[in-house]
Design a protein around this motif. Structure first.
Motif, PDB file in Angstrom:
ATOM      1  N   ALA A  44      43.626 -38.604  -7.872  1.00 44.71           N
ATOM      2  CA  ALA A  44      42.280 -39.163  -7.768  1.00 44.71           C
ATOM      3  C   ALA A  44      42.323 -40.601  -8.256  1.00 44.71           C
ATOM      4  CB  ALA A  44      41.274 -38.354  -8.589  1.00 44.71           C
ATOM      5  N   ALA A  45      41.512 -41.461  -7.640  1.00 48.37           N
ATOM      6  CA  ALA A  45      41.482 -42.883  -8.023  1.00 48.37           C
ATOM      7  C   ALA A  45      40.050 -43.391  -7.997  1.00 48.37           C
ATOM      8  CB  ALA A  45      42.354 -43.718  -7.088  1.00 48.37           C
ATOM      9  N   GLY A  46      39.649 -44.101  -9.050  1.00 45.50           N
ATOM     10  CA  GLY A  46      38.303 -44.619  -9.170  1.00 45.50           C
ATOM     11  C   GLY A  46      38.182 -46.047  -8.668  1.00 45.50           C
ATOM     12  N   LEU A  47      37.011 -46.364  -8.113  1.00 46.63           N
ATOM     13  CA  LEU A  47      36.716 -47.727  -7.677  1.00 46.63           C
ATOM     14  C   LEU A  47      36.071 -48.485  -8.828  1.00 46.63           C
ATOM     15  CD1 LEU A  47      36.866 -46.079  -4.928  1.00 46.63           C
ATOM     16  CD2 LEU A  47      35.324 -47.818  -4.009  1.00 46.63           C
ATOM     17  N   CYS A  48      36.588 -49.676  -9.099  1.00 44.43           N
ATOM     18  CA  CYS A  48      36.148 -50.480 -10.231  1.00 44.43           C
ATOM     19  C   CYS A  48      35.812 -51.888  -9.749  1.00 44.43           C
ATOM     20  CB  CYS A  48      37.267 -50.515 -11.280  1.00 44.43           C
ATOM     21  SG  CYS A  48      36.957 -51.561 -12.710  1.00 44.43           S
ATOM     22  N   HIS A  49      34.946 -52.571 -10.498  1.00 48.11           N
ATOM     23  CA  HIS A  49      34.624 -53.952 -10.139  1.00 48.11           C
ATOM     24  C   HIS A  49      35.852 -54.859 -10.201  1.00 48.11           C
ATOM     25  CE1 HIS A  49      30.264 -53.171 -10.133  1.00 48.11           C
ATOM     26  NE2 HIS A  49      30.200 -54.302  -9.458  1.00 48.11           N
ATOM     27  N   SER A  50      36.873 -54.485 -10.959  1.00 48.99           N
ATOM     28  CA  SER A  50      38.102 -55.286 -10.967  1.00 48.99           C
ATOM     29  C   SER A  50      38.780 -55.260  -9.605  1.00 48.99           C
ATOM     30  CB  SER A  50      39.055 -54.775 -12.045  1.00 48.99           C
ATOM     31  OG  SER A  50      38.528 -54.992 -13.336  1.00 48.99           O
ATOM     32  N   ASP A  51      38.674 -54.136  -8.892  1.00 47.11           N
ATOM     33  CA  ASP A  51      39.183 -54.085  -7.514  1.00 47.11           C
ATOM     34  C   ASP A  51      38.324 -54.951  -6.606  1.00 47.11           C
ATOM     35  OD1 ASP A  51      41.137 -51.887  -8.066  1.00 47.11           O
ATOM     36  OD2 ASP A  51      39.326 -50.704  -8.367  1.00 47.11           O
ATOM     37  N   LEU A  52      37.005 -54.815  -6.752  1.00 46.98           N
ATOM     38  CA  LEU A  52      36.078 -55.605  -5.932  1.00 46.98           C
ATOM     39  C   LEU A  52      36.273 -57.096  -6.163  1.00 46.98           C
ATOM     40  CD1 LEU A  52      33.661 -55.704  -3.996  1.00 46.98           C
ATOM     41  CD2 LEU A  52      32.165 -55.418  -5.989  1.00 46.98           C
ATOM     42  N   SER A  53      36.590 -57.481  -7.395  1.00 50.58           N
ATOM     43  CA  SER A  53      36.776 -58.898  -7.710  1.00 50.58           C
ATOM     44  C   SER A  53      37.998 -59.485  -7.024  1.00 50.58           C
ATOM     45  CB  SER A  53      36.894 -59.087  -9.224  1.00 50.58           C
ATOM     46  OG  SER A  53      35.683 -58.745  -9.864  1.00 50.58           O
ATOM     47  N   VAL A  54      38.984 -58.655  -6.719  1.00 48.31           N
ATOM     48  CA  VAL A  54      40.128 -59.132  -5.944  1.00 48.31           C
ATOM     49  C   VAL A  54      39.724 -59.281  -4.475  1.00 48.31           C
ATOM     50  CG1 VAL A  54      42.507 -58.657  -5.239  1.00 48.31           C
ATOM     51  CG2 VAL A  54      41.754 -58.064  -7.548  1.00 48.31           C
ATOM     52  N   ILE A  55      38.991 -58.303  -3.977  1.00 48.37           N
ATOM     53  CA  ILE A  55      38.575 -58.348  -2.570  1.00 48.37           C
ATOM     54  C   ILE A  55      37.718 -59.573  -2.285  1.00 48.37           C
ATOM     55  CG2 ILE A  55      37.170 -57.172  -0.821  1.00 48.37           C
ATOM     56  CD1 ILE A  55      38.053 -54.517  -2.114  1.00 48.37           C
ATOM     57  N   ASN A  56      36.731 -59.860  -3.160  1.00 48.35           N
ATOM     58  CA  ASN A  56      35.810 -60.969  -2.859  1.00 48.35           C
ATOM     59  C   ASN A  56      36.310 -62.328  -3.347  1.00 48.35           C
ATOM     60  OD1 ASN A  56      35.229 -61.167  -5.635  1.00 48.35           O
ATOM     61  ND2 ASN A  56      33.337 -59.981  -5.474  1.00 48.35           N
ATOM     62  N   GLY A  57      37.456 -62.362  -4.017  1.00 51.63           N
ATOM     63  CA  GLY A  57      38.054 -63.624  -4.420  1.00 51.63           C
ATOM     64  C   GLY A  57      37.720 -64.087  -5.815  1.00 51.63           C
ATOM     65  N   ASP A  58      36.897 -63.339  -6.553  1.00 48.26           N
ATOM     66  CA  ASP A  58      36.586 -63.732  -7.923  1.00 48.26           C
ATOM     67  C   ASP A  58      37.810 -63.656  -8.830  1.00 48.26           C
ATOM     68  OD1 ASP A  58      33.958 -64.315  -7.444  1.00 48.26           O
ATOM     69  OD2 ASP A  58      33.166 -62.403  -8.172  1.00 48.26           O
ATOM     70  N   ARG A  59      38.750 -62.812  -8.462  1.00 51.64           N
ATOM     71  CA  ARG A  59      39.948 -62.628  -9.278  1.00 51.64           C
ATOM     72  C   ARG A  59      41.169 -62.783  -8.373  1.00 51.64           C
ATOM     73  NH1 ARG A  59      41.488 -57.452 -12.934  1.00 51.64           N
ATOM     74  NH2 ARG A  59      42.392 -58.546 -14.684  1.00 51.64           N
ATOM     75  N   PRO A  60      41.626 -64.009  -8.164  1.00 51.97           N
ATOM     76  CA  PRO A  60      42.718 -64.236  -7.215  1.00 51.97           C
ATOM     77  C   PRO A  60      43.992 -63.498  -7.624  1.00 51.97           C
ATOM     78  CG  PRO A  60      41.623 -66.299  -7.771  1.00 51.97           C
ATOM     79  CD  PRO A  60      41.112 -65.269  -8.730  1.00 51.97           C
ATOM     80  N   ARG A  61      44.643 -62.902  -6.655  1.00 52.37           N
ATOM     81  CA  ARG A  61      45.892 -62.190  -6.845  1.00 52.37           C
ATOM     82  C   ARG A  61      46.796 -62.463  -5.650  1.00 52.37           C
ATOM     83  NH1 ARG A  61      44.915 -61.915 -11.416  1.00 52.37           N
ATOM     84  NH2 ARG A  61      44.848 -60.120 -12.816  1.00 52.37           N
ATOM     85  N   PRO A  62      48.119 -62.354  -5.831  1.00 54.31           N
ATOM     86  CA  PRO A  62      49.034 -62.581  -4.704  1.00 54.31           C
ATOM     87  C   PRO A  62      48.854 -61.507  -3.636  1.00 54.31           C
ATOM     88  CG  PRO A  62      50.232 -61.713  -6.605  1.00 54.31           C
ATOM     89  CD  PRO A  62      48.846 -62.030  -7.079  1.00 54.31           C
ATOM     90  N   MET A  63      48.956 -61.916  -2.403  1.00 56.71           N
ATOM     91  CA  MET A  63      48.759 -61.030  -1.258  1.00 56.71           C
ATOM     92  C   MET A  63      50.075 -60.872  -0.492  1.00 56.71           C
ATOM     93  SD  MET A  63      45.505 -60.052  -1.153  1.00 56.71           S
ATOM     94  CE  MET A  63      45.383 -59.962  -2.953  1.00 56.71           C
ATOM     95  N   PRO A  64      50.198 -59.801   0.306  1.00 54.05           N
ATOM     96  CA  PRO A  64      49.332 -58.622   0.384  1.00 54.05           C
ATOM     97  C   PRO A  64      49.487 -57.767  -0.870  1.00 54.05           C
ATOM     98  CG  PRO A  64      51.285 -58.240   1.690  1.00 54.05           C
ATOM     99  CD  PRO A  64      51.368 -59.670   1.215  1.00 54.05           C
TER     100      PRO A  64
END
Length: 367
Positions: A44-64
């Motif tokens: 099981a895995a929970g959705l967190c705003h830290s994940d959302l922050s990567v998706i919307n660009g608030d928290r830049p991370r290397p891709m993919p």
């Protein structure tokens, strides 16, 4: 081996995510675990705003990057045949910062500030270096050493904490981030003393977990601030004495402790202003790096307030996850009340719309 993972190819997506589909489910290659690592099946895995922050660009991370960092799992294979801590079939909770045990922070007892673990997370690698996920021959970055939106993952053994097998997977997952961060912010970072007054900004998974920690720690009275009426009502059921919409908190007597979980500099400024003279402000939110926090400099001396940054709730996962599970078993941390929904992994993009709207506390996917 082959497995399925939710891959983010670029940051900066805008909602609705059900339409823009930032995450794609891909058949990927997963290397076997190296020495000091585990192959796990994600339960099981929970959705967190830290994940959302990567998706919307608030928290830049290397891709993919394969997203997801809050999870429970089952050990499938060991990188060390003589591993005496883990065995195939063990149930585990995954923690999003592996502590190396060797840096200054780790040897000082503050593994949540591990320099090597943080550096590996920033590079999107495992603590042992490099990548174990590959998509059509290209390396895929790991999210916080976990990458839990997947059927399987390879993790550093220091990212795993063994738990009893009778805990429902969707509940166990919440201990890996929401509970570890929120409860830890109150009990570890702030060192709440019974009878101290508390105010909490933000009632997502971390904010409501902070409320549970404040109730368990004897905080009184506890006030909460959030724009969503449903979340305010839930907070009152969970032990808050009063609940306010943003802008209405002026009626709160300045508390001993203010916890900010929203991840916005302007909210942190309000939290600082609300705290009493000599009070403490703990912030666990992660604002966009461009945001600046501004306060009157003289107030640091004149008002004697303390600002405490709390990463992972200043928690030691191997110590605190079993401790918090014990409080849950005793009925003192009703973590199950934080669970909004359980859905298949294929719904992941639409679920992020629900998270972004503020309607959900903690949504969990079952890969």
């Amino acid at each position: 081996m082959k497995t399925v993972a939710a891959i983010l190819d670029q940051i900066g997506h805008a909602g609705p995510f059900a339409d823009s589909t930032p995450l794609r489910l891909a058949d990927v290659d997963l290397d076997p675990p190296r020495a000091g690592e585990l192959l796990v099946r994600i339960d099981a895995a929970g959705l967190c705003h830290s994940d959302l922050s990567v998706i919307n660009g608030d928290r830049p991370r290397p891709m993919p990057m394969a997203l997801g960092h809050e999870a429970s799992a089952t050990v499938v294979a060991l990188g060390d045949s003589d591993d005496r801590m883990f065995a195939v079939g063990d149930r585990v909770v995954l923690a999003f910062l592996p502590a190396c045990g060797e840096c200054v922070a780790c040897v000082s007892g503050a593994g949540y500030m591990c320099a090597n673990g943080a550096a590996a997370n920033g590079r999107g690698e495992l603590l042992g270096g490099g990548f174990r996920l590959h998509d059509c021959g290209a390396d895929v970055h790991h999210h916080l050493g976990v990458s839990a939106f997947a059927k399987h993952a390879v993790v550093d053994r220091r990212s795993a904490v063994k738990i009893d097998g009778d805990i429902p997977p969707e509940i166990a997952a919440l201990f890996g981030c929401a509970v570890l961060t929120g409860v830890g912010a109150v009990l570890n970072s702030a060192a709440l003393r019974p009878g101290e007054s508390v105010a909490i900004y933000g009632l997502g998974g971390v904010g409501l977990a902070a409320l549970l920690g404040a109730v368990a720690g004897g905080g009184h009275p506890i006030s909460v601030i959030d724009p969503m009426p449903g979340k305010r009502a839930l907070a009152l059921e969970l032990g808050a004495a009063a609940a306010f919409a943003p802008g209405e908190e002026g009626g709160i007597a300045p508390p001993d402790l203010v916890v900010e979980t929203v991840g916005k500099a302007v909210v942190l400024e309000r939290a600082y202003a609300l705290a009493r003279r000599g009070g403490r402000v703990v912030t666990v939110g992660l604002p966009n790096p461009a945001e600046l926090f501004s306060i009157p400099a003289v107030s640091l001396v004149g008002d004697g307030k303390t600002i405490i940054g709390s990463y992972m709730g200043s928690s030691i996962p191997a110590r605190d996850i079993p401790r918090y599970i014990g409080l849950w078993r005793a009925g003192r941390l009703p973590v199950e009340r934080l669970l909004t929904s359980v859905s298949p992994l294929g719904d992941i993009n639409a679920l992020f719309d629900t998270l972004a709207s503020g309607q959900a506390v903690r949504q969990v996917v079952i890969p």
